[in-house]
Design an enzyme around this catalytic site. Structure first.
Site, PDB file in Angstrom:
ATOM      1  N   PRO A   2       0.828  -1.209   0.000  1.00  0.00           N
ATOM      2  CA  PRO A   2       0.000   0.000   0.000  1.00  0.00           C
ATOM      3  C   PRO A   2       0.857   1.252   0.000  1.00  0.00           C
ATOM      4  O   PRO A   2       1.650   1.484   0.908  1.00  0.00           O
ATOM      5  CB  PRO A   2      -0.810  -0.123   1.293  1.00  0.00           C
ATOM      6  CG  PRO A   2      -0.838  -1.573   1.579  1.00  0.00           C
ATOM      7  CD  PRO A   2       0.494  -2.084   1.129  1.00  0.00           C
ATOM      8  N   GLU A   3       0.744   2.028  -1.048  1.00  0.00           N
ATOM      9  CA  GLU A   3       1.417   3.321  -1.151  1.00  0.00           C
ATOM     10  C   GLU A   3       0.336   4.397  -1.084  1.00  0.00           C
ATOM     11  O   GLU A   3      -0.803   4.110  -0.720  1.00  0.00           O
ATOM     12  CB  GLU A   3       2.200   3.396  -2.473  1.00  0.00           C
ATOM     13  CG  GLU A   3       3.157   2.215  -2.653  1.00  0.00           C
ATOM     14  CD  GLU A   3       3.940   2.269  -3.958  1.00  0.00           C
ATOM     15  OE1 GLU A   3       4.141   3.377  -4.490  1.00  0.00           O
ATOM     16  OE2 GLU A   3       4.355   1.207  -4.444  1.00  0.00           O
ATOM     17  N   ARG A 124       1.948 -10.592   7.056  1.00  0.00           N
ATOM     18  CA  ARG A 124       3.368 -10.585   7.426  1.00  0.00           C
ATOM     19  C   ARG A 124       3.670  -9.850   8.731  1.00  0.00           C
ATOM     20  O   ARG A 124       4.841  -9.751   9.117  1.00  0.00           O
ATOM     21  CB  ARG A 124       4.185 -10.028   6.265  1.00  0.00           C
ATOM     22  CG  ARG A 124       4.244 -11.009   5.120  1.00  0.00           C
ATOM     23  CD  ARG A 124       4.868 -10.425   3.886  1.00  0.00           C
ATOM     24  NE  ARG A 124       6.296 -10.205   4.052  1.00  0.00           N
ATOM     25  CZ  ARG A 124       7.068  -9.715   3.095  1.00  0.00           C
ATOM     26  NH1 ARG A 124       6.546  -9.392   1.930  1.00  0.00           N
ATOM     27  NH2 ARG A 124       8.338  -9.543   3.302  1.00  0.00           N
TER      28      ARG A 124
END
Length: 289
Positions: A2-3, A124
DNA sequence: CACTTGACCTGTCCGC
DNA sequence: TGCGGACAGGTCAAGT
């Protein structure tokens, strides 16, 4: 992954879905995902109304009515998914990527006053949720150091040049990825904007001409806006606040397109490693001087 | 100080 | 088929 465009897409969804609701319960399965959620965090959260959902760089800020805010970073595989009374999943016509929730990647669950739930999933475990006094947010190191928002009206190409000069002896890709230089740019939009401006990612910042910085400024803003318009980029994990995929990668010019022809000149796109990241370039359009 | 690399995690994919 | 290793990529700590 996600940017800026992905986090902005989540923000817009959460803003619409959450504002005005009250948190009635919270639980978390992983201390790392909610580092300051000890003992009495529930007492700070339960009964708090969600006032506003904002974004700075790749960070989401959920302002509560109690002078506290939730700060959330999705890092690579984080998701924030709202589920109402229908717990729909994959295969549903709404194009959801995630199935029934909670699932095994769910780290934090919020229950809301309308009976809905907000799930923070993170395969993660790099992402996190924190509760902080709203007034203290500007004092957090990250927010003190982070660079300007590239889509703000006052982000001119001259400002971009000045910010990039802070890293004049490193390559342009590393500088773009540095959050203290410009906020919100990650690997996807670094590669896409460098292709758009025909700049080789390995060129040192001090060797980039003003004309190229101007082109990069336009290319970056264009690609960020286009991606927001398409709901961001989904590779494997990213989904919006309703679990839906983003569609930008269909429009990507070089990212994850190694072996395919450059949309501009037809040369085969290559993948290499720059600034420690997988990097996609057109060897014809993006040459070192 | 400026800059680069490694660690943090887990799941997937590739080659043997 | 199983297994080891590379890889994914945001950010910070540690190393050069």
């Amino acid at each position: 992954m996600p940017e800026l465009p992905e986090v902005e897409t989540v923000r817009r969804g959460l803003s619409r879905l959450l504002e005005g609701l009250v948190i009635t319960e919270v639980s978390h399965d992983n201390p790392k995902s909610f580092p300051n959620a000890e003992a009495d965090v529930r007492s700070f959260l339960i009964g708090a109304e969600i006032v506003e959902v904002t974004r700075r760089a790749k960070v989401l800020l959920i302002e509560l009515s109690t002078k506290y805010s939730l700060i959330i970073h999705l890092k690579m595989t984080g998701q924030l998914v709202y589920r109402g009374d229908t717990n729909f999943g994959a295969g549903h016509p709404n194009d959801s990527l995630v199935g029934e929730l909670p699932d095994k990647s769910t780290r934090v669950t919020f229950t809301l006053s309308n009976g809905a739930h907000l799930y923070f999933n993170d395969q993660r475990k790099f992402g996190w949720v924190r509760l902080v006094p709203t007034a203290e947010i500007p004092m957090i190191d990250f927010f003190k150091r982070v660079g300007p928002e590239p889509l703000s009206d006052d982000f001119t190409w001259q400002i971009m040049k000045e910010r990039l000069q802070r890293r004049k002896n490193t390559n342009i890709k590393a500088a773009l990825l540095d959050q203290s230089v410009i906020a919100g740019v990650g690997n996807i939009y670094a590669d896409e904007s460098l292709w758009g401006a025909k700049i080789h990612p390995s060129i040192l910042v001090k060797n980039v001409t003003d004309a190229k910085i101007k082109a990069l400024h336009k290319a970056l803003r264009d690609v960020l806006r286009l991606s927001i318009d398409k709901g961001g980029s989904t590779d494997k994990h990213y989904v919006d606040a309703e679990g839906k995929r983003g569609k930008y990668l269909t429009f990507a010019n070089v990212f994850r397109r190694e072996g395919q022809p450059c949309p501009r000149c037809g040369t085969i796109i290559e993948k290499s490693r720059v600034a420690g990241r997988g990097t996609h370039t057109c060897p014809h359009c993006q040459k070192l001087p």
